[in-house]
Every structure is written in C-alpha cells, then in structure tokens.
Design a protein around this motif. Structure first.
Motif, PDB file in Angstrom:
ATOM      1  N   ILE A  50      -9.949  49.683  23.257  1.00  0.00           N
ATOM      2  CA  ILE A  50      -9.067  48.260  22.567  1.00  0.00           C
ATOM      3  C   ILE A  50      -9.533  47.594  21.318  1.00  0.00           C
ATOM      4  CG2 ILE A  50      -7.178  46.548  22.132  1.00  0.00           C
ATOM      5  CD1 ILE A  50      -5.716  47.658  25.537  1.00  0.00           C
ATOM      6  N   ARG A  51      -9.613  47.656  20.487  1.00  0.00           N
ATOM      7  CA  ARG A  51      -9.910  46.865  19.368  1.00  0.00           C
ATOM      8  C   ARG A  51      -9.807  45.500  19.415  1.00  0.00           C
ATOM      9  NH1 ARG A  51      -9.686  50.678  14.317  1.00  0.00           N
ATOM     10  NH2 ARG A  51     -10.712  52.917  15.090  1.00  0.00           N
ATOM     11  N   GLY A  52     -11.422  44.778  18.763  1.00  0.00           N
ATOM     12  CA  GLY A  52     -11.658  43.182  19.559  1.00  0.00           C
ATOM     13  C   GLY A  52     -12.371  43.016  19.364  1.00  0.00           C
ATOM     14  N   GLY A  53     -12.882  41.175  19.039  1.00  0.00           N
ATOM     15  CA  GLY A  53     -14.418  40.837  19.067  1.00  0.00           C
ATOM     16  C   GLY A  53     -14.694  40.333  20.041  1.00  0.00           C
ATOM     17  N   SER A  54     -14.156  40.046  20.503  1.00  0.00           N
ATOM     18  CA  SER A  54     -13.662  39.523  22.138  1.00  0.00           C
ATOM     19  C   SER A  54     -12.748  40.098  23.415  1.00  0.00           C
ATOM     20  CB  SER A  54     -13.468  38.183  22.256  1.00  0.00           C
ATOM     21  OG  SER A  54     -11.795  37.139  21.362  1.00  0.00           O
ATOM     22  N   ILE A  55     -12.528  39.230  24.755  1.00  0.00           N
ATOM     23  CA  ILE A  55     -12.127  39.603  25.180  1.00  0.00           C
ATOM     24  C   ILE A  55     -10.565  39.719  24.956  1.00  0.00           C
ATOM     25  CG2 ILE A  55     -10.749  38.401  27.732  1.00  0.00           C
ATOM     26  CD1 ILE A  55     -13.547  38.409  28.444  1.00  0.00           C
ATOM     27  N   GLU A  56     -10.384  37.495  24.551  1.00  0.00           N
ATOM     28  CA  GLU A  56      -9.351  37.175  24.214  1.00  0.00           C
ATOM     29  C   GLU A  56      -8.377  38.327  23.096  1.00  0.00           C
ATOM     30  OE1 GLU A  56     -11.592  34.215  26.120  1.00  0.00           O
ATOM     31  OE2 GLU A  56     -12.135  35.419  24.277  1.00  0.00           O
ATOM     32  N   GLU A  57      -9.424  38.439  22.021  1.00  0.00           N
ATOM     33  CA  GLU A  57      -8.489  38.935  21.026  1.00  0.00           C
ATOM     34  C   GLU A  57      -8.048  40.713  21.546  1.00  0.00           C
ATOM     35  OE1 GLU A  57      -9.222  41.093  16.521  1.00  0.00           O
ATOM     36  OE2 GLU A  57     -11.355  39.854  17.772  1.00  0.00           O
ATOM     37  N   LYS A  58      -8.508  41.082  22.129  1.00  0.00           N
ATOM     38  CA  LYS A  58      -8.383  42.508  23.039  1.00  0.00           C
ATOM     39  C   LYS A  58      -7.066  42.460  23.422  1.00  0.00           C
ATOM     40  CE  LYS A  58     -12.331  45.378  23.513  1.00  0.00           C
ATOM     41  NZ  LYS A  58     -13.285  45.929  23.901  1.00  0.00           N
ATOM     42  N   VAL A  59      -6.947  40.792  24.509  1.00  0.00           N
ATOM     43  CA  VAL A  59      -5.796  40.609  25.259  1.00  0.00           C
ATOM     44  C   VAL A  59      -4.783  40.397  24.516  1.00  0.00           C
ATOM     45  CG1 VAL A  59      -4.941  39.129  26.817  1.00  0.00           C
ATOM     46  CG2 VAL A  59      -6.894  40.052  27.179  1.00  0.00           C
ATOM     47  N   GLY A  60      -5.263  39.289  23.795  1.00  0.00           N
ATOM     48  CA  GLY A  60      -4.002  39.089  22.332  1.00  0.00           C
ATOM     49  C   GLY A  60      -3.106  40.092  21.870  1.00  0.00           C
ATOM     50  N   ARG A  61      -3.769  40.881  21.644  1.00  0.00           N
ATOM     51  CA  ARG A  61      -3.488  41.991  20.470  1.00  0.00           C
ATOM     52  C   ARG A  61      -2.704  43.179  21.474  1.00  0.00           C
ATOM     53  NH1 ARG A  61      -6.160  46.430  18.766  1.00  0.00           N
ATOM     54  NH2 ARG A  61      -4.659  46.789  17.439  1.00  0.00           N
ATOM     55  N   LEU A  62      -2.843  43.055  22.902  1.00  0.00           N
ATOM     56  CA  LEU A  62      -1.876  43.700  23.995  1.00  0.00           C
ATOM     57  C   LEU A  62      -0.126  43.139  24.041  1.00  0.00           C
ATOM     58  CD1 LEU A  62      -1.619  46.899  25.431  1.00  0.00           C
ATOM     59  CD2 LEU A  62      -2.866  45.100  27.005  1.00  0.00           C
ATOM     60  N   LEU A  63      -0.908  42.291  23.845  1.00  0.00           N
ATOM     61  CA  LEU A  63       0.195  41.127  23.881  1.00  0.00           C
ATOM     62  C   LEU A  63       1.540  41.269  22.907  1.00  0.00           C
ATOM     63  CD1 LEU A  63      -1.168  38.169  25.630  1.00  0.00           C
ATOM     64  CD2 LEU A  63       1.298  38.728  26.852  1.00  0.00           C
ATOM     65  N   SER A  64       0.540  41.222  21.795  1.00  0.00           N
ATOM     66  CA  SER A  64       1.178  41.297  20.194  1.00  0.00           C
ATOM     67  C   SER A  64       2.276  42.982  20.364  1.00  0.00           C
ATOM     68  CB  SER A  64       0.417  41.313  19.305  1.00  0.00           C
ATOM     69  OG  SER A  64      -0.205  39.891  19.132  1.00  0.00           O
ATOM     70  N   PHE A  65       1.638  43.773  21.255  1.00  0.00           N
ATOM     71  CA  PHE A  65       2.386  45.000  20.943  1.00  0.00           C
ATOM     72  C   PHE A  65       3.216  44.973  22.116  1.00  0.00           C
ATOM     73  CE2 PHE A  65       1.504  49.522  22.278  1.00  0.00           C
ATOM     74  CZ  PHE A  65       1.722  49.545  21.394  1.00  0.00           C
ATOM     75  N   LEU A  66       3.122  44.054  22.582  1.00  0.00           N
ATOM     76  CA  LEU A  66       4.584  43.886  23.924  1.00  0.00           C
ATOM     77  C   LEU A  66       5.728  42.900  22.634  1.00  0.00           C
ATOM     78  CD1 LEU A  66       2.558  45.112  25.592  1.00  0.00           C
ATOM     79  CD2 LEU A  66       3.559  43.524  27.769  1.00  0.00           C
ATOM     80  N   HIS A  67       5.435  42.340  22.613  1.00  0.00           N
ATOM     81  CA  HIS A  67       5.671  41.170  21.628  1.00  0.00           C
ATOM     82  C   HIS A  67       7.091  42.129  20.704  1.00  0.00           C
ATOM     83  CE1 HIS A  67       3.375  36.969  22.264  1.00  0.00           C
ATOM     84  NE2 HIS A  67       4.115  38.261  23.436  1.00  0.00           N
ATOM     85  N   GLU A  68       6.462  42.683  20.123  1.00  0.00           N
ATOM     86  CA  GLU A  68       7.340  43.639  19.178  1.00  0.00           C
ATOM     87  C   GLU A  68       7.610  44.988  19.572  1.00  0.00           C
ATOM     88  OE1 GLU A  68       5.376  45.764  15.175  1.00  0.00           O
ATOM     89  OE2 GLU A  68       3.720  45.552  16.646  1.00  0.00           O
ATOM     90  N   LEU A  69       7.316  45.544  21.385  1.00  0.00           N
ATOM     91  CA  LEU A  69       8.227  46.229  21.224  1.00  0.00           C
ATOM     92  C   LEU A  69       9.367  45.953  22.332  1.00  0.00           C
ATOM     93  CD1 LEU A  69       5.610  48.439  23.701  1.00  0.00           C
ATOM     94  CD2 LEU A  69       6.736  49.809  21.910  1.00  0.00           C
TER      95      LEU A  69
END
Length: 310
Positions: A128-147
């Motif tokens: 999963i792309r991201g420069g930090s743990i927070e960014e990667k988890v944040g992108r996954l959360l944003s993906f769930l919010h979108e779904l």
C-alpha cells in the motif's frame, strides 16, 4: 429475480440459528477480542438498489480482522497493478491454517500462496502506497469511507495495540518475507499497518454495503462511479471464493456457494453479483476461525433463496 427479505424474516432466520453460538468459541489469542459476548449477533443485506435490511444488534461495532485482506488487496492492486502484486503473492488456495509458515518454506521462490492467508496479507499491506504508517492506514480508511459513505469508520486503537503486542507469529512471517525479498518495507512498520487495518471498526450495515459495491462490479451504488476497476473487483471476489473462508473455503463453496470473507472477530462479508452484499456478525468461532452463526445463516439464506453461484 431474487425476492427481497423483509426485516421480520431476517430477524426470524437470525433467531433460528442463534443457538449455534454455543458450538463456537470467541477468539482469545488476541486479548481485546476475548471480551466479546458470543450471543451478540447481527445481520444485514444491502441490495444493489440501495435498500438495506438489518436484524439483531445492528449498532454493534466489530473489527474487520481478516475481512480487511480483501480491501487491502483491492487498494494494493489499484496502487501497483496486477503484475507487481502477483509477482510477490500467489493466486493458489491452500489447505493450511491461515497463520501457517509451512508453505513459505516449501516453495521457491518463497512467496505466499495467496493474499488471504496472513503471510500474503502482510505482503499486500507492505505494497500500500504511503510515506508513513499513518499515511498508509489513512489511505485505507479513506478507501473504506468511499465504499461505505460512512466517514465515522475509524481504527479501534485498543484492539490495534492488543494485536500488535501479541503478534509474534505475524512478526516471524514478516521477517521470513523480508529475508526472501518479498517485502521491501520495515518489518515493524508493516506490522503496524497490518494490525491497524485489521482493527478498523465497522457494523453490519457498513460491511454489507462494501459487499454490495463488490457485487456491483466495483461501482458506487448511488452514482455508478467506478471506485474499484471492474476487473480488480472480480479478482478480489475470486479470491473470496477460493480462499476467503480459510481452510474451510472448499466446504463453504459447496454448502453456501458465495464469494465471502471471514474474520476472527466474528464478521463475515459475502457478495453476490446482481443481488448485493450480506454481512453477519457472531463472535463465536469454529476451529477454522469462522463465525459459526455466520456460516449457518449464510447456508440457510443460500439454500432457501437459491443464492449459490454454482
């Protein structure tokens, strides 16, 4: 055309299978999960036209656990493409337990057999792309919010900490994967991404809506916008059929016949093209790690309404 269930019918079916909770056991190897009430049950069906029918303790939240493997796979495929992902993780089912290290030692190159076992899911989390743990988890959360169109979905930090502190086997799997060049990232950082993705809290309505988006070939139910490319949604559903119920996937395919993914918190998400998504929550698990009530309710619904894809 499959007839819709009403709330009373779903409540009745859930009540009919509730006694099966006595045959299972709440997961206790993650301390935070051991506290759940095995009789706290819920179910939801999210139809493609937007109708949602719910039954049981519908406001109860539970963590995704291994159901998150489907979502992280979808995001990793969007981020990197099929060739990159499947160069590092295989496509074959396994009859071994989900946490097994055995197959890694038997195969050369030592890549996990599929993304639904722990070794494969850990490798996917690393992608999963991201420069930090927070960014990667944040992108996954944003993906769930979108779904789900539910922006209240967040990580249960208590469960995440509990999992991280007791993740000795997953840490071992990551070191093995690192040794053989399957993962590129830092072991501890990847483990934190994985334990956080597993610890995302949902309820049955949100989970059934995710299943419905997959059933809608990756399109948003309201706008029709393509959230997940159609061919990637198909790949994820195929893994749900072949590997989604751990080493009970074969018997589940025969008895139920739906693309589905379970998690050791007791959640199960199923997806049926042209129909919608189904979610069941029941924390008591069988010896494979699947919800006993979830399996039985899906079997009853599949047989009663002829839902099997086979």
């Amino acid at each position: 055309m499959i007839d819709k269930l009403d709330k009373e019918t779903l409540e009745a079916w859930l009540d009919n299978v509730s006694s099966y909770a006595e045959d299972g056991r709440v997961a206790d190897y993650i301390p935070a999960l051991s506290k759940r009430d095995p009789n706290e049950l819920a179910a939801s069906i999210y139809y493609l036209d937007g109708d949602c029918v719910k039954a049981g303790k519908v406001d109860c939240c539970f963590t995704l656990q291994s159901i998150s493997k489907v979502l992280s796979l979808a995001l990793a495929l969007i981020d990197n493409g099929e060739d990159y992902v499947f160069d590092r993780v295989g496509m074959e089912p396994t009859g071994d337990p989900f946490h097994s290290i055995y197959r890694l030692e038997q195969h050369r190159p030592s890549k996990p057999l599929n993304p639904m076992i722990n070794a494969g899911a850990l490798a996917v989390s690393d992608m999963i792309r991201g420069g930090s743990i927070e960014e990667k988890v944040g992108r996954l959360l944003s993906f769930l919010h979108e779904l789900t169109d539910d922006h209240t979905i967040q990580v249960n930090e208590g469960v995440a900490d509990s999992e991280y502190e007791t993740a000795f086997l997953n840490r071992s799997l990551l070191y093995y994967l690192k040794q053989h060049g399957v993962i590129a990232g830092d072991v501890e950082e990847t483990l934190k991404v994985y334990t956080h993705q597993c610890s995302i809290d949902v309820n049955v309505q949100s989970l059934s809506k995710i299943g419905a988006v997959f059933a809608n070939e990756g399109r948003d139910l309201n706008s029709g916008r393509q959230i997940i490319p159609k061919h990637l949604a198909r790949i994820c559903k195929t893994f749900m059929v072949t590997c989604g119920m751990y080493d009970a996937s074969g018997s589940f395919a025969i008895k139920v016949g739906l693309p589905a993914k379970s998690g050791v918190s007791g959640g199960v998400m199923a997806s049926l093209n042209g129909f919608g998504g189904i979610a069941v929550y029941g924390p008591a698990l069988d010896d494979k790690g699947n919800s006993v009530v979830g399996l039985k309710l899906l079997e009853v619904l599949s047989n009663r309404y002829d839902l099997s894809i086979f």
